[in-house]
Design an enzyme around this catalytic site. Sequence first.
Site, PDB file in Angstrom:
ATOM      1  N   HIS A 149     -68.361  16.948  37.813  1.00 47.50           N
ATOM      2  CA  HIS A 149     -68.955  16.263  36.665  1.00 47.50           C
ATOM      3  C   HIS A 149     -69.016  14.758  36.908  1.00 47.50           C
ATOM      4  CE1 HIS A 149     -67.775  20.091  34.790  1.00 47.50           C
ATOM      5  NE2 HIS A 149     -68.710  19.837  33.905  1.00 47.50           N
TER       6      HIS A 149
ATOM      7  N   ASP B 190     -76.067  24.353  38.064  1.00 47.53           N
ATOM      8  CA  ASP B 190     -75.134  23.769  37.109  1.00 47.53           C
ATOM      9  C   ASP B 190     -75.853  22.607  36.430  1.00 47.53           C
ATOM     10  OD1 ASP B 190     -72.808  23.286  35.688  1.00 47.53           O
ATOM     11  OD2 ASP B 190     -71.515  23.233  37.449  1.00 47.53           O
TER      12      ASP B 190
END
Length: 591
Positions: free
Chosen positions: A248, A321
């Site tokens: 992330h 993702d």
Amino acid sequence: MKTRARRAVVALSAIAIGAAALSATGGAVAPAQRLSPDELLKQMTLEEKAGQLFITYAYGRTADTPHPKNQEEFGVDTPAQVVQKYHLGGIIHFAWTDSLYDPKQIAELSNGLQNAAVTSGAKVPLLISTDQEQGQITRIPEPATQFPGSMALGAGRNPDDAGRSAAITGQELRAMGLNQNFAPSGDVNVNPANPVIGVRSFSSDPALAAQFTAAQVRGYQDSAKPGETVSAAVKHFPGHGDTNEDSHTSLPVIEHDRQQWEQLDAPPFREAIGAGTDMVMSAHIVVPKLDDSGEPSTLAPNVLTRMLRNELGYQGVIVTDSLKMDGVREKHPDAEIPVLALKAGADVMLMPFNVQIAIDGVVNAVRTGQLTEQRIDESVKRILALKSARGVLDNPFVDVSKVYEIVGTRKHVFEAQAITDRTTTVLRNEGMLPLKAPATIFVTGAGDKATAALAERIKARGPRPTALATGLKPTPEQINQAVEEAKRNDIAVVLTNAAWNPDNKAQLDLVRALQQTGKPVVAVAVRDPYDAAHVELPAWIATYSDKAVAMESLARVLFGEIAPVGKLPVPVPDPNQPGVDKYPFGHGLSW
């Protein structure tokens, strides 16, 4: 049939379906979709095809709720308008998008979004999704049935329990109008310092992780009729289990060579593909010994096409993702990222940083010859085939009046508790457990909800506990307060949550301070079991979860109502002796 006539047929069909949606609260059933996936594809414009490739979010608790964030990010007011503007293939829900309040509201939102989809653009129903992995990653709280998560299931060693937990979760999601779940995690957590996977993994053992991953795929997809199940999305290919960085916020590098990958990372994905998973999600990681492009796997043809498609034989939908994550945005502008993902072999792009820029990037790539329209068609065909197989094209709507006949039923909650009871793992017990009816108990440690839930469960059994939640980083004042409270009680139960992480080392200070009071202390790792190696205590328990359902199982173990049967699905290394396990894989005490 000419294209214009074909559009007229689907428009009439969509209007009929939309009318059914508007009365879905009364139990109306939408008529079957009249066009096959191939026919739908033929009547789509390039822009509509491009929209099918994207799943993103929208803000608001109903489809027609204006929300300032929609205007700020998408230039329109409501979630329905977001769907209509971009001809989206799917929507994903989060609490932070104001989308998830209660099951009935979620079902009504789902119907409204589907109505927007089937009455605009290509008239194709949506994939509506969330990340309901259970445990640490749970988007929809109670009254939806709660489970302790993947690593807890791994500790239970029962693949039937894994499958049943997925079946219950999937059927409840579908009752709320969600037809796709970004779960399970097929990552093999071989790195205890992994900041992003951890308890989201079933195990550090590839065979155990593979068995449970496949069991959950079958639970999500095969446990009921197609219109009552959800698509599974096994993640994060080629395997995110051996990293100490979070994709992330960075671009992790995993140095597994081909042999290591085949032995450690590949088995869960092989088994998931064998079980028929509808989707596989890519990871934003660099694997230099498997792919020399330097690109994150999401953008690497060697990973998605050569390894996943050609070598593993996967023919389903590949989803990226989130494209908002720093791990994929490090090297390329946002307009190029979806084009590169498509070239690599992806079909669905999840949550692009800017939807308009992303869609325009794909359309312009076709018009300038960087991508062929045939390549776009390949992905859209897979997406439409998935929607057809899962019953989304035939009946995208749900009966809102029947939501609570499925979501959070007494039967589901009972089953969830029984499954969770089989996961609690006692790591150390020097004669302290089960507790011998202490008069007073002090509950403290990480997590307001967890400490409150455990205190409530203890109170239901007679003792009147006091509770003090300290958070992940207890302050000196909180530690002193906890010490004073412990001195006034017969025993202290302290919850730790990723206390092994240096950022959370104050939790270990709390445990040691309680130990120095001379009072009996039971420590419970309510996330990663690795905490248990950092402080020597006569009693350590691992629950792998801080959910209320796990705290009930913990209370049952503490008071001897059930015998603990959980076995470690990962080894717990000794921080003072590299290469030595404090508690080995498979360890677990009982009585």
